[in-house]
Structure formats: C-alpha cells, structure tokens
Design an enzyme around this catalytic site. Sequence first.
Site, mmCIF file in Angstrom:
data_model
loop_
_atom_site.group_PDB
_atom_site.id
_atom_site.type_symbol
_atom_site.label_atom_id
_atom_site.label_comp_id
_atom_site.label_asym_id
_atom_site.label_seq_id
_atom_site.Cartn_x
_atom_site.Cartn_y
_atom_site.Cartn_z
ATOM 1 N N ARG A 101 0.849 -1.190 0.000
ATOM 2 C CA ARG A 101 0.000 0.000 0.000
ATOM 3 C C ARG A 101 0.886 1.241 0.000
ATOM 4 N NH1 ARG A 101 0.472 2.841 4.655
ATOM 5 N NH2 ARG A 101 0.641 1.745 6.664
ATOM 6 N N ASN A 103 2.190 4.793 1.366
ATOM 7 C CA ASN A 103 2.425 5.380 2.679
ATOM 8 C C ASN A 103 2.590 6.890 2.500
ATOM 9 O OD1 ASN A 103 2.582 4.825 5.477
ATOM 10 N ND2 ASN A 103 4.793 5.014 5.440
ATOM 11 N N GLU A 121 2.336 -5.723 7.112
ATOM 12 C CA GLU A 121 2.708 -6.891 7.902
ATOM 13 C C GLU A 121 1.743 -8.034 7.609
ATOM 14 O OE1 GLU A 121 2.738 -5.660 11.978
ATOM 15 O OE2 GLU A 121 4.764 -4.856 11.848
ATOM 16 N N ASN A 154 8.730 6.552 3.699
ATOM 17 C CA ASN A 154 8.157 7.392 4.740
ATOM 18 C C ASN A 154 8.468 8.865 4.527
ATOM 19 O OD1 ASN A 154 6.445 7.515 6.997
ATOM 20 N ND2 ASN A 154 7.342 5.633 7.793
ATOM 21 N N ASP A 204 9.794 8.227 11.159
ATOM 22 C CA ASP A 204 8.523 8.119 10.442
ATOM 23 C C ASP A 204 8.372 9.339 9.539
ATOM 24 O OD1 ASP A 204 5.878 7.589 9.653
ATOM 25 O OD2 ASP A 204 5.324 6.787 11.596
#
Length: 299
Positions: A101, A103, A121, A154, A204
């Site tokens: 997907r 991010n 995951e 990220n 992140d």
Amino acid sequence: MSSIKIESVVKDKNRMGECPLWEERENALVYVDINAQKVCRWNTVTNEVQSVSVDARVGSVALRERGGYVIALGTRFAFLNWEDQSVTTIVELEQDKTNNRFNDGKVDPQGRFFAGTMAEETEPGVRARHQGALYTLFPDHSVVKQLEQVDISNGLDWSLDCQTFFYIDSLTYAVHAFSYDEHTGTIANCKTVYKLEKEEQMPDGMCIDAEGKLWVACIDGGRVIRIDPETGKRIQTVKLPASRITSCCFGGKDYSEMYVTSAYDGLDKEALAKEPQAGEIFKITGLGVKGTAQYLYAA
C-alpha cells in the site's frame, strides 16, 4: 529558548494518524487515518473535525492548485473532491503486489506529488522486505519510479534551495539526502544525513523548517527531533505524551505552530491504559522557529 508548550488539539483518536498538512485556504489541518481509511480535516476556527471515508488504506494527502486533494491510497493515486466526497482514480500501480500500500507523500517545489509504498505486515512484526518503491506523479498524470527495493517509504521534504531531497525509509533507521533536479524531478546520489539513536526508535514522518533544519517524528520513540542536515547532528528533542508519534508539519497563520500526529494501533491494553492520549493530534508552540507553506500539486 522560548518556553515550549504542548497541547492536544484533536481529541478524536486516530488508529494511525499521518501526513498532517496545513491548508491556508480553510484555516485547517488536513491529515489521514491510514487504518481507518479516512481523510480528515480539523477546522481550527470551529474546532470541528470532518472526514471522508475511502475504500482502502490511505497513506497520504496533498493539496491541489485547483482545489480539493490528491491522495495515495491502496496502490493508486487519486483525486478527492471534499464537497461531494468523490474519489477519482488517476493511475493504479503495483497490481502484482497485493500486500503493498501507499504510505507517506508530499508535493515537491514544482508541483509534482512524491509518494512511496510499503509491504503490510502479514502478522505482527512480520513483513516481506524490499517490496516498496518511491514514485512521482507528474501534473500530466504520468508516473516515474524513483527508487525501488524500499522497505517502508516514509518522511520526505526538500531543502530550501531546492537542491536536495530528504527521505526516510524507516527500516534503515536513518534520514537520507539525495541530489534533486528541480527541473526534471529526478533524484540521485544518496547519502546518510543522520542515524537514529536507540531511544529515538524508528523514523517516520518529517518536515523542514524555515531555517533548513529537519524535524523527524519518531514512532515508538514518543518524540520529534530536530536535525541539522549540514552537520548531521541532532540539535533538539521534544517529547510528547504518546509513544507512537507518526508525523509533523508546521501550520497556523504564520507557520509558527507545529502539529504532530500519533497512533494507537500497535498498543496493547496495558500500553493504552498508560497512554490516554495515544492517537490524538498535538500542537507545539514556542519552538522559536517557523515552517513554510506546503507546495500544491499542479493539476
């Protein structure tokens, strides 16, 4: 140093709050809740949170020049019309990677939308490695793959002189810099800017301030850190009342406020009991530095 103040401004808890951005034209903070499959908008004047539900996990949102938003959801780019809540697909990618997907994403100085993918995951703590990529969506809707073999694409931003692209692949536990060609949008020559320390956990989301310093959200580290990309040194740490700090941006009328998103997914009952503010959005004031306005997707 001015006195730093931290307050929770959005109490509606996010499973995985991410990708905050300030929308001047609405006096609002726009963000996503990835796992709830929602794009949200908090009006700072009325204190109201509105949201639009979409049909897949939505990793990022950006402003469009002509109004509305461009989003990266599932493995596709799309336009979101806030008024009628419609989502119009621009292009689908990675259809062979059913576990991937999109991010984080952000618009570059020339109005192109950069966003990257990751593998979800398959069970807690288990994911296929090197399945992600970083893409650029051009204003003519064409797409270029900038990087491959990425783990968790990220945080990203550009230097104030538009010569450098800063990027985080979370599982490298580092911030990287690439040379960036503003005219073509291409990136090259990767180098490490900063390696996170153990207590900072995993990097992140990220944003740049008006002094050219980087702010990195540390998921599971409960903090944002300020990095000098010239020296590679951390120069400030701001700890927050939640451990799963996901991203940050500057906003407010003069961009002197920092907004920080967080998540409660990934915390068990015991951890949640200790973190009543997990998933809320925080405002930091008194940092003594401002940010800059978001770039808009040029279509």
